[in-house]
Design a protein around this motif. Structure first.
Motif, PDB file in Angstrom:
ATOM      1  N   GLN A 334      13.753 -11.680  27.990  1.00 22.53           N
ATOM      2  CA  GLN A 334      13.773 -12.415  29.225  1.00 22.53           C
ATOM      3  C   GLN A 334      13.604 -11.386  30.286  1.00 22.53           C
ATOM      4  OE1 GLN A 334      17.711 -14.124  29.407  1.00 22.53           O
ATOM      5  NE2 GLN A 334      17.433 -15.926  28.288  1.00 22.53           N
ATOM      6  N   PHE A 335      13.027 -11.987  31.303  1.00 19.48           N
ATOM      7  CA  PHE A 335      12.674 -11.092  32.588  1.00 19.48           C
ATOM      8  C   PHE A 335      12.748 -11.809  33.772  1.00 19.48           C
ATOM      9  CE2 PHE A 335       8.648 -13.696  32.146  1.00 19.48           C
ATOM     10  CZ  PHE A 335       8.263 -13.866  33.399  1.00 19.48           C
ATOM     11  N   ARG A 336      13.011 -11.203  34.857  1.00 19.45           N
ATOM     12  CA  ARG A 336      13.211 -11.539  36.338  1.00 19.45           C
ATOM     13  C   ARG A 336      12.507 -10.850  37.120  1.00 19.45           C
ATOM     14  NH1 ARG A 336      19.639 -12.032  37.176  1.00 19.45           N
ATOM     15  NH2 ARG A 336      18.688 -13.697  38.656  1.00 19.45           N
ATOM     16  N   THR A 337      11.762 -11.309  38.217  1.00 20.26           N
ATOM     17  CA  THR A 337      10.955 -10.533  39.133  1.00 20.26           C
ATOM     18  C   THR A 337      10.786 -11.293  40.349  1.00 20.26           C
ATOM     19  OG1 THR A 337       9.089  -8.968  39.504  1.00 20.26           O
ATOM     20  CG2 THR A 337       8.648 -10.950  37.986  1.00 20.26           C
ATOM     21  N   TRP A 338      10.153 -10.522  41.405  1.00 23.41           N
ATOM     22  CA  TRP A 338       9.864 -11.197  42.591  1.00 23.41           C
ATOM     23  C   TRP A 338       8.331 -10.894  42.869  1.00 23.41           C
ATOM     24  CZ3 TRP A 338      13.237 -14.095  44.158  1.00 23.41           C
ATOM     25  CH2 TRP A 338      14.753 -13.574  44.460  1.00 23.41           C
ATOM     26  N   ASN A 339       7.749 -10.118  41.907  1.00 17.83           N
ATOM     27  CA  ASN A 339       6.134  -9.997  41.900  1.00 17.83           C
ATOM     28  C   ASN A 339       5.476 -11.167  41.429  1.00 17.83           C
ATOM     29  OD1 ASN A 339       6.724  -7.450  43.136  1.00 17.83           O
ATOM     30  ND2 ASN A 339       6.163  -6.202  41.442  1.00 17.83           N
ATOM     31  N   LYS A 340       4.304 -11.319  41.914  1.00 15.32           N
ATOM     32  CA  LYS A 340       3.393 -12.301  41.468  1.00 15.32           C
ATOM     33  C   LYS A 340       2.724 -12.079  40.148  1.00 15.32           C
ATOM     34  CE  LYS A 340       2.563 -14.522  46.094  1.00 15.32           C
ATOM     35  NZ  LYS A 340       1.544 -14.814  47.151  1.00 15.32           N
ATOM     36  N   ALA A 341       2.569 -10.796  39.859  1.00 18.20           N
ATOM     37  CA  ALA A 341       1.725 -10.454  38.677  1.00 18.20           C
ATOM     38  C   ALA A 341       2.187  -9.294  38.262  1.00 18.20           C
ATOM     39  CB  ALA A 341       0.204 -10.475  39.010  1.00 18.20           C
ATOM     40  N   GLY A 342       1.980  -8.900  36.946  1.00 15.77           N
ATOM     41  CA  GLY A 342       2.252  -7.647  36.604  1.00 15.77           C
ATOM     42  C   GLY A 342       2.350  -7.621  34.832  1.00 15.77           C
ATOM     43  N   LEU A 343       1.882  -6.683  34.280  1.00 16.18           N
ATOM     44  CA  LEU A 343       1.772  -6.394  32.759  1.00 16.18           C
ATOM     45  C   LEU A 343       3.259  -6.214  32.293  1.00 16.18           C
ATOM     46  CD1 LEU A 343      -0.360  -6.128  30.448  1.00 16.18           C
ATOM     47  CD2 LEU A 343      -0.105  -3.850  30.773  1.00 16.18           C
ATOM     48  N   ASN A 369       7.769 -15.710  39.671  1.00 14.25           N
ATOM     49  CA  ASN A 369       8.246 -14.653  40.514  1.00 14.25           C
ATOM     50  C   ASN A 369       9.377 -15.350  41.276  1.00 14.25           C
ATOM     51  OD1 ASN A 369       6.686 -16.331  42.042  1.00 14.25           O
ATOM     52  ND2 ASN A 369       6.345 -14.693  43.295  1.00 14.25           N
ATOM     53  N   ASP A 370      10.503 -16.175  41.057  1.00 15.48           N
ATOM     54  CA  ASP A 370      11.524 -16.786  41.933  1.00 15.48           C
ATOM     55  C   ASP A 370      12.750 -16.162  41.743  1.00 15.48           C
ATOM     56  OD1 ASP A 370      11.856 -17.382  39.126  1.00 15.48           O
ATOM     57  OD2 ASP A 370      12.039 -19.455  39.777  1.00 15.48           O
ATOM     58  N   GLY A 371      12.835 -14.887  40.804  1.00 13.12           N
ATOM     59  CA  GLY A 371      13.885 -14.175  40.814  1.00 13.12           C
ATOM     60  C   GLY A 371      14.986 -14.487  39.563  1.00 13.12           C
ATOM     61  N   GLN A 372      14.497 -15.746  39.059  1.00 10.70           N
ATOM     62  CA  GLN A 372      15.351 -16.291  37.817  1.00 10.70           C
ATOM     63  C   GLN A 372      14.907 -15.775  36.555  1.00 10.70           C
ATOM     64  OE1 GLN A 372      17.915 -18.506  38.617  1.00 10.70           O
ATOM     65  NE2 GLN A 372      17.240 -17.965  40.957  1.00 10.70           N
ATOM     66  N   GLN A 399       7.221  -4.744  37.761  1.00 11.50           N
ATOM     67  CA  GLN A 399       8.450  -4.570  38.454  1.00 11.50           C
ATOM     68  C   GLN A 399       9.440  -5.493  38.370  1.00 11.50           C
ATOM     69  OE1 GLN A 399       6.217  -3.232  42.062  1.00 11.50           O
ATOM     70  NE2 GLN A 399       7.628  -1.416  41.987  1.00 11.50           N
ATOM     71  N   GLY A 400      10.569  -5.086  37.619  1.00  5.26           N
ATOM     72  CA  GLY A 400      11.653  -6.272  37.582  1.00  5.26           C
ATOM     73  C   GLY A 400      12.565  -5.959  36.371  1.00  5.26           C
ATOM     74  N   CYS A 401      13.138  -6.738  35.836  1.00  2.34           N
ATOM     75  CA  CYS A 401      14.166  -6.579  35.051  1.00  2.34           C
ATOM     76  C   CYS A 401      13.877  -7.199  33.415  1.00  2.34           C
ATOM     77  CB  CYS A 401      15.585  -7.122  35.331  1.00  2.34           C
ATOM     78  SG  CYS A 401      16.392  -6.311  36.674  1.00  2.34           S
TER      79      CYS A 401
END
Length: 1126
Positions: A334-343, A369-372, A399-401
């Motif tokens: 599972q991941f969560r992020t604010w960035n629109k793109a990322g590997l 990229n909604d932080g959910q 960049q995220g979790c």
């Protein structure tokens, strides 16, 4: 206070020092129980060169799922030591409640290693906790006792933690089927209002973000009469609710109306009006009922997350084992992020030569990229799983979790990764998710829309009326006066009366004709009847707060109030009770018993004040109660009584009674803040004001003019923080400040000198994203704020204007219209009581004189300037409204009796003036030296007689050259006069009289007789002629009364004779000057006389009143009543 020491033996020796000094080391402390931690203190290792210079603090209740402590919600690092012996203590701004503390070194002494002695300070923390499993029957129900009186204030407070982003947290029922619910939705807390169990809920507020992070969050709901104060963590929002909603009765009650699922997580210290409901449950109080599976401890799942904070972050894991039964690879996370793109991940396929794969799942209508948290599952054949280390990345880094990472259907133990027993990694934060919602609460002001990436946020200010990085500064001016001095003419404009303040912009009409620069607010009518009275209410096309501020900052406001009547009494003067009245002023208004044109409290109309009422026994015309129509009208000018809110008319029910009323629009003139100025005549003089409060956002604007090359405009200091704006050189303005990250400067360089004694405008802004400085119309200079730094500006001293507390070089010159966060400082009031500073500042024409166009003359005023259009063919506030005339007739100045003067153009290439001032003499001729006048260009002709005329001109005629007796004209002049003039005429003036302008502007009221058609034209504008041709000016003068030859010079003086001629001219000038001075004192004044035949009424020069008997200031020498003969 409880103190815990780590590695600080009595002798002071020792300390913690890991074998390896890198950023992957940490020191973890178990305090034994949950503790309210208030401070930490660090010290270097005893007798060594080992100490920390900066570090991070982490807290946890369980030893997992760590949370980084941040100062001001932004600063992550703490300052450390500068040596091994001194103790550096840091008091936490917000105490942290936790059992475990972890310190992570960031930097240390480069000449040593990581070394630390640590102390923590705090108090034991006690709480009552309950855990809910989220099932349909799991809840606590609290009911008020029968007969309980309703209180004016109810408060519900608690702490909660959860790993689910949705669920109903609180539910309260009131009267009439109304209910309020607090529900988690996508990690935000929603306040919902329902009417009945089947109705759709209405959202009243949304607060908080990322509330599903499995950390404790504070919630408080306070009801005060008809509004709620909803607080989540440190942020509060005020919400209006229906009056019929009663006290909270069912906290955490789960009914059929709840559709989002029940809350799953832990509650702590659930209080209702200071009543601990969890303790009541433990003591089995009958008011609180427990439903479903409820336990009195916080049971939370262990979920280890990993944070990828920067571009160098990666995690590399070994691939599938050879014994895999499927012979492939399966990956899940599972991941969560604010960035629109990322590997997210890559894996290599050796047989295929390597493939790069971007993993992700798209949901219809939803962004990833909604932080959910979003789940990903990927199955592939044999390969090796890594994070882009051996495969080119066509995307941005991630960049995220991430959490719940599985490989071959086996959970990846990230704790083993952290201990370097599995895989390799770089720049990771393991066992925590460091995501931050920078848009909750939003830093975007005035309705700006916030969006964010992992490291920054952005404000979209479109359609908000504000600009800047946080939509802080208004794009509109604060008054019509400001628009006028930007060169604007009459029209509709948005004005923002408080600049960057909370009041929204409003659309008004700015009337800038003549001397008035006013805003006009129209009214809307709402009539109603009250028995025998007729009541009318007026609504204004602006909000109450906007209206109040606009009136208060205007120099003058007025509103017309008129009453036309026939047998309808008004105020029942002189001693009766008024039949009619009106309400005016702030809010609903106060009762006013005076009428337009009179003074407040007088119970009179304008005629009573002037003493000309139709019946002297009454103070209003309508109170005479006559059958004839009459009127009482006038202007209301008392600002405290404006605007007119309501009008009540009483005496309209009698037979034969008739009445009509008129309430005009509210008109406000001027802006007393715009010209509020102070003059600093010494570098040591200054004004001081209370401390400026601009912790998160600050804007400063003012105008200045000076002849000094440097000086400090303003300064405000704190313990370490400061803010300052100064003129550092004759071409540079500097905006400097410090909010704890070290001094920052923003500079603007001007291409022209700023010490030119002209007004220059400075606008500085500082917010959490950037600082900007704008000078006049130059491009703004900006300086970005540190991404992870302090952003609260903390000042505590007085604000100094025109000087500094540090005794640097002060400012010498004028400062005007100084505003801080939209509030104008009254410089003039403070200057009146401050030595070395004078209120006001003259000399506006040097800056605004260019606004006066078409030969308009700038006239200084105490507050501003005025364009005198007396010498211009144009009118209007800037002399730019055309009044020229194009015709085929001639222009001339005619005579009275036997006195005449005519101007004529001969053979198209030269100009003649013929005049006759005495019947016993022949007509005299004055010829111009200019040639080729018929070239389509504008030519200015000035005829000036320096000797005073004894004969008076009673009549001035334009376009004719015919005296009373035709035989007085010679045949040549009569022939030319009959042909007329073909071309453009403008700026026709005789002394201070402008007959052509009067005829065009006021044909019905001016003393001008018009014969034939007369129409305006723009032919007199320089733009209508050749735009590249300069205006030609020719002066004709008669000093002796003889005919001037007017012939041009044939040959110019040669270069080699210029020096000789110059010397001769100087000698002659000196001799003549000496003789003139000697004669002046030897001869007495020969004759003094005054012209008793021409008298007029003195009036101020105005473009709207062209007939003015005052002398032209430029011709003051010719109007001197004394005449000297030498």
């Amino acid at each position: 206070m409880k103190k815990k020491s780590i590695f600080s033996p009595p002798a002071g020796a020792g300390g913690w020092s890991p074998l390896t000094s890198d950023r992957y080391q940490w020191l973890e402390v178990d305090l034994g129980e949950r503790t309210k931690i208030t401070a930490v203190a660090t010290q270097g290792r005893y007798g060594s060169s080992d100490w920390l210079t900066s570090y991070l603090l982490m807290f946890s209740d369980t030893g997992h799922n760590w949370k980084q402590y941040r100062q001001e919600d932004s600063i992550g690092s703490f300052p450390g030591n500068s040596n091994a012996d001194s103790v550096v203590q840091y008091k936490l701004q917000q105490p942290a409640v936790a059992r475990f503390l972890r310190l992570i070194p960031l930097d240390w002494n480069p000449s040593g290693r990581i070394g630390l002695r640590l102390e923590t300070y705090g108090c034991p923390y006690t709480s009552d906790v309950v855990s809910l499993d989220g099932s349909s029957s799991s809840s606590l129900v609290y009911r008020l006792s029968p007969g309980t009186r309703r209180t004016p204030r109810d408060v519900v407070s608690l702490k909660f933690k959860t790993v689910r982003n949705s669920g109903s947290l609180l539910h309260a029922e009131g009267d009439g089927g109304l209910s309020l619910s607090l529900e988690l939705e996508r990690g935000k807390l929603q306040l919902l209002l329902r009417r009945g169990s089947s109705s759709e809920p209405r959202r009243l507020a949304s607060l908080g973000s990322l509330l599903d992070d499995q950390h404790w969050h504070h919630l408080a709901v306070e009801r005060r009469s008809s509004h709620l104060n909803l607080t989540v963590d440190k942020h509060t929002e005020r919400v209006q609710i229906p009056l019929s909603v009663g006290a909270v009765q069912n906290p955490d009650s789960q009914k059929q109306v709840v559709s989002k699922g029940n809350f799953r997580g832990c509650l702590e210290n659930l209080l209702y009006n200071s009543l601990n409901l969890i303790q009541l449950v433990k003591h089995k109080d009958h008011q609180v009922k427990v439903k479903g599976n409820v336990t009195f401890s916080c049971v939370e799942p262990v979920s280890v997350a990993v944070t990828f904070p920067g571009p160098q972050s990666f995690l590399q894991l070994p691939g599938a084992s050879a014994s895999s039964s499927s012979g492939g690879v399966s990956v899940g996370f599972q991941f969560r992020t604010w960035n629109k793109a990322g590997l997210l991940l890559t894996f290599g396929l050796p047989q295929e030569g390597g493939v790069c794969v971007l993993t992700g799942v798209r949901f219809p209508g939803s962004a990833l990229n909604d932080g959910q948290w979003h789940s990903v599952e990927l199955n592939s054949r044999r390969g090796r799983l890594n994070d882009g280390q051996e495969c080119r990345n066509p995307f941005n880094v991630f960049q995220g979790c991430m959490r719940l990472l599985t490989l071959d259907n086996q959970d990846v133990d990230l704790i083993m990764v952290q201990q370097k027993e599995l895989g390799t990694f770089s720049n990771l934060q393991i066992d925590m998710c460091g995501i931050i919602d920078r848009c909750s609460p939003s830093r975007c002001e005035h309705g700006g829309r916030c969006s964010q990436s992992w490291i920054a946020f952005h404000c979209n200010c479109s359609d908000s009326g504000y600009s800047g990085a946080t939509c802080h500064s208004s794009v509109y001016e604060q008054s019509c006066e400001a628009y006028k001095h930007n060169g604007n003419t009459s029209g509709h404009f948005y004005i923002d009366v408080d600049g960057s303040g909370p009041i929204r912009p409003q659309l008004v009409y700015c009337n800038m004709t003549g001397d008035t620069h006013s805003l006009i607010l129209a009214t809307r009518l709402r009539p109603s009847s009250l028995g025998n009275q007729h009541s009318v209410h007026f609504d204004y096309a602006t909000e109450e707060e906007q209206l109040s501020v606009a009136i208060s900052q205007s120099e003058h406001c007025e509103q017309e109030l008129s009453y036309q009547c026939r047998r309808s009494r008004l105020l029942n003067t002189p001693e009766g009770s008024p039949f009619s009245w009106w309400l005016g002023g702030p809010g609903a208004g106060r009762v006013q018993t005076y009428w337009g044109g009179a003074q407040p409290g007088s119970q009179q109309c304008a005629c009573g004040l002037q003493g000309d009422c139709v019946d002297p026994q009454h103070y209003c015309n309508c109170d005479a109660d006559r059958m004839e129509w009459t009127e009482d009208s006038g202007l209301l000018t008392h600002k405290e009584s404006l605007p007119v809110r309501s009008l009540v008319l009483g005496d309209i029910q009698r037979p034969g009674s008739e009445a009509a009323y008129r309430v005009g629009p509210l008109r406000c003139h001027g802006d007393k803040n715009f010209w509020n100025a102070a003059f600093f005549d010494k570098e040591t003089s200054y004004l001081h004001f209370p401390t400026f409060h601009g912790e998160l956002s600050a804007d400063i604007s003012f105008l200045f003019k000076t002849t000094a090359s440097s000086g400090v405009f303003l300064e405000n200091l704190g313990i370490k923080d400061f803010i300052r704006i100064e003129l550092s050189s004759s071409t540079q303005v500097v905006f400097s400040f410090d909010v704890g990250n070290g001094p920052l400067e923003v500079r603007v360089e001007s291409s022209v000198p700023l010490d030119d004694n002209r007004w220059h405008r400075v606008r500085a802004e500082r917010n959490v994203k950037e600082a900007s400085l704008r000078l006049d119309d130059l491009p703004a200079a900006t300086q970005e704020a540190p991404a992870d730094g302090h952003f609260h500006l903390q000042l505590n001293s007085q604000l100094f204007i025109g000087g500094t507390a540090s005794r640097q070089k002060g400012f010498r010159g004028c400062i005007r219209s100084l505003q801080l966060n939209g509030v104008t400082l009254d410089l003039e009031e403070r200057a009146r009581i401050t030595p070395g500073v004078r209120p006001g500042c003259p000399g506006h024409c040097s800056s605004y004189g260019s606004f006066c166009q078409n030969r308009g003359r700038c006239v200084e005023r105490v507050n501003g300037f005025h364009c005198d259009c007396g010498l211009s063919a144009y009118t209007g506030v800037f002399c730019n409204t055309g009044n020229t005339h194009k015709d085929r007739r001639g222009e001339g100045e005619s005579h009275s009796q036997r006195v005449f003067s005519c101007t004529k153009q001969v053979s198209g290439d030269k100009l003649e003036v013929r005049y006759k001032l005495d019947g016993g003499r022949d007509a005299e001729v004055l010829r111009s030296r200019a040639r080729s006048l018929a070239n389509g260009q504008l030519h200015t002709v000035t005829i000036r007689r320096l000797q005073r005329m004894k004969n008076c001109i009673h009549l001035l005629t334009v376009h004719e050259c015919l005296p009373a007796a035709s035989d007085d004209l010679d045949p040549d002049l009569a022939r030319l006069g009959s042909l007329g003039f073909t071309g453009c005429l403008s700026v026709v003036s005789f002394n201070s009289i402008s007959p052509l302008k009067a005829a065009l502007l006021h044909p019905d009221t001016s003393p001008v007789i018009i014969t034939g058609p007369l129409a305006r034209s723009n032919c007199g504008s320089s733009a209508s002629a050749n735009p590249y041709a300069a205006e030609n000016t020719h002066h004709l003068s008669d000093r002796s009364g003889s005919v001037g030859s007017g012939q041009p010079l044939v040959n110019a003086i040669r270069t080699d004779s210029a020096l000789i001629g110059g010397l001769i001219a100087v000698v002659i000038f000196v001799v003549v000057t000496g003789l003139a001075i000697t004669a002046r004192f030897l001869y007495r004044r020969k004759e003094t006389y005054r012209n008793q035949e021409v008298k007029g009424v003195n009036q101020d020069d105005s473009p709207d009143f062209p007939f003015n008997n005052q002398a032209d200031p430029q011709n003051a020498s010719s109007e001197n009543p004394k005449e000297y003969f030498i």
